[in-house]
Write an enzyme that holds these catalytic residues in place. Sequence first.
Site, PDB file in Angstrom:
ATOM      1  N   GLU A  14     -31.036   5.173  36.409  1.00 31.15           N
ATOM      2  CA  GLU A  14     -30.272   5.642  37.686  1.00 31.15           C
ATOM      3  C   GLU A  14     -28.730   6.138  37.538  1.00 31.15           C
ATOM      4  O   GLU A  14     -27.973   5.406  36.640  1.00 31.15           O
ATOM      5  CB  GLU A  14     -30.141   4.400  38.857  1.00 31.15           C
ATOM      6  N   LYS A  27     -32.243   9.185  47.061  1.00 30.71           N
ATOM      7  CA  LYS A  27     -32.818   7.780  47.285  1.00 30.71           C
ATOM      8  C   LYS A  27     -32.991   7.639  48.673  1.00 30.71           C
ATOM      9  O   LYS A  27     -32.290   7.777  49.526  1.00 30.71           O
ATOM     10  CB  LYS A  27     -31.789   6.864  46.675  1.00 30.71           C
ATOM     11  N   CYS A  69     -34.725   2.446  41.626  1.00 29.57           N
ATOM     12  CA  CYS A  69     -34.260   1.092  41.661  1.00 29.57           C
ATOM     13  C   CYS A  69     -34.947   0.244  43.162  1.00 29.57           C
ATOM     14  O   CYS A  69     -36.002  -0.108  43.217  1.00 29.57           O
ATOM     15  CB  CYS A  69     -32.687   1.036  41.436  1.00 29.57           C
ATOM     16  N   SER A 124     -11.212 -26.373  23.884  1.00 29.99           N
ATOM     17  CA  SER A 124     -10.695 -27.661  24.378  1.00 29.99           C
ATOM     18  C   SER A 124     -11.527 -28.786  23.687  1.00 29.99           C
ATOM     19  O   SER A 124     -10.957 -30.012  23.826  1.00 29.99           O
ATOM     20  CB  SER A 124     -10.686 -27.807  25.850  1.00 29.99           C
TER      21      SER A 124
END
Length: 728
Positions: free
Chosen positions: A45, A114, A176, A360
């Site tokens: 896309e 789309k 999509c 850490s």
Amino acid sequence: MSQLVTLATCSLNQFALDFEGNARRILESIRQAKAAGASLRIGPELEITGYGCLDHFLEADTTTQAWEALAMILANPVCEDILIDIGMPVWHKNVLYNCRIISYNKEILLIRPKLHLANDGNYREMRYFTPWKGETIVEDFYLPPAIEKLTAGQRKCRIGDALIQTRDTCLGTETCEELFTPRSPGSGAGLDGCEIISNSSGSHHELRKLNTRVDLIRQETLRSGGIYLYSNQQGCDGDRLYYDGSAMIIVNGRIVAQGSQFSLSDVEVVTATVDLEDVRSYRSIKSRAMQASHQKAYERVEVELRLSNDSDDFDFDLKPSPEISAKFLLPEEEIAYGPACWLWDYLRRSNQAGFFLPLSGGIDSCATAILVHSMCRLVFKDAVEKKDPQVLKDLLRIAGEPATSSWRPKNPQEIATKIFHTAYLGMETNSSADTRSRAKELASDLGSYHLDLNIDTCYNAVVALFTTVTNFVPKYKMYGGTPATNLALQNIQARLRMVLSYLFAQLLPTVRGRNAKNPDNSNPGGLLVLGSANVDESLRGYLTKYDCSSADINPIGGISKTDLKRFILWSSTNFQLPILQSFIDAPPTAELEPITADYTQSDEADMSMSYAELSVYGTLRKTYKLGPYSMWSRLTHQWGDKLSPQQVYEKVRTFFWFYGINRHKMTTITPSYHAENYSPDDNRFDLRPFLYPGWDWAWKKVEGRLAAMGERATQIPQHAEDENKKSV
């Protein structure tokens, strides 16, 4: 008789607004598709512009340059004699659409906009684009001068929801989100005789999401038959998301080709040979024929092309691709490879010299360090073992080596030594020997350039300055201080670590002589500071604003503590790092208060809730969209076997209290890799207020329900009481 056709789909690592680089990768995918004998190539896309342009889609430059890039692509000889499907934004009658451009031998056959836009979660497509007018609606589109000149006079083409009719089959497209809709466009097109459906996606990685994607495609082709080509972007497009590829080809519900989910390769082409007659045979079911006879007809754009081989030129060596099993990774593997690929893309495109991580000795910074190690392993594999020229080129540049350098790392640790920097920023009274030694040993195993120092001098200077100005001495609670002074002293340490991290990140490359070694290097930058706050801590607000959570990027910011622990255990075995078990065994602690003989600070005690509970709260709040009252109601059932309704109320109320007062911290949260669908990221994913008045109405409703329950409200299930007694 068989009608065999070879089809190609691909995953491309496109970058927003990188028109030249994006065009180069598109052309390479077409070259590879043709080399494999494919007669059709589809891509991801918005592949010409990159998916993540965001508000740049509103600029005229973006669409103008997209047409210019398309003209350059189609003019290349590699595009001859192959049907090409390319994605880009298109203005039509002053409206912007997200489109597919289908072309053959320079002629634009169809622009397919789309129909259904992604407009929730991570996506805001309706901010830029408009959905097309409707199914089967088609109009004329007048082509821009760049295309008219290229095609020697083609002035217009069709735009809309139409199909491509070749001499031997019919093709349609989805984009999509349309795959995820209840009635996908491919269903109607298939009933009208469309045999090949393509889906071009910009679909991001989220833990356990690929299974859903594959199931949807399989179900669509199982119901009505057909050949389905799925293409997806792969890589970091300049944002928090990682697009996880997995290009695939499915025939009648059977997977015949599937690409990688995570890869450092910029171009990955997936091909398969399929038989058109398999689709026609599969569709001979009468119930389907009854529905197909009532399907509204689509307009067909004809092209003089056969996708399959002519029967007179039969290739006896060509045969249909066999069915394969879908490849799914464990969540631990997804964590190992998704953020690692994202980190590499971010690093190589930011022009920085590497990473800096405050290490850490706790599980979160440990997980972040392991992700960098995973990245180094992937880079070593591709650059050294596979000899990928692009990965090697990027590695040499980032490592400060000339492009002509003969340096090749012998293992992932040698890569880390050049580009990964860690530091234990401790306190003499607050930091334990265990966390210090764990950090040092892990850094040694990973190969990072490690520093071990105490920040007491800086801390004492800040406290002394405050006392001089105010004549007030702040104390820890164990020494008679108040909650306010206790928290302030912890926050001083946390924020000093952030300031020192950025100082070291900016100057360590100079300290190590990098720029002096290679003064002409085009990448003299500093280091990217990595954050290590997980999604649960962000949700609860269990972090200091502008401390080490305020970094450049955070690869674990969208991952739960539960999944991180599973990832660490997986890495211990699969990366041969036995030191990691000690991180799992150690109780989580911020080490911001003095350690005494009978007191060690505990994260879960400070939070008044467990990490497991936080995952539940986050999922119910975001994924299931439950407010305080609904969450209490749900959890009285979900936790009813171990807690009374009154206890559930107290837990839910505690969560919402801390969530409300700490929501403001999300406005400054470090851009984090998105992996969990309950991420509290205020900047992209979770658009909620950061100032709350409280939930008094909801609490009064809960309290009314509890009062109506009488004694049952405080009754704990008998077996839960028994378990509590045993544990005591």
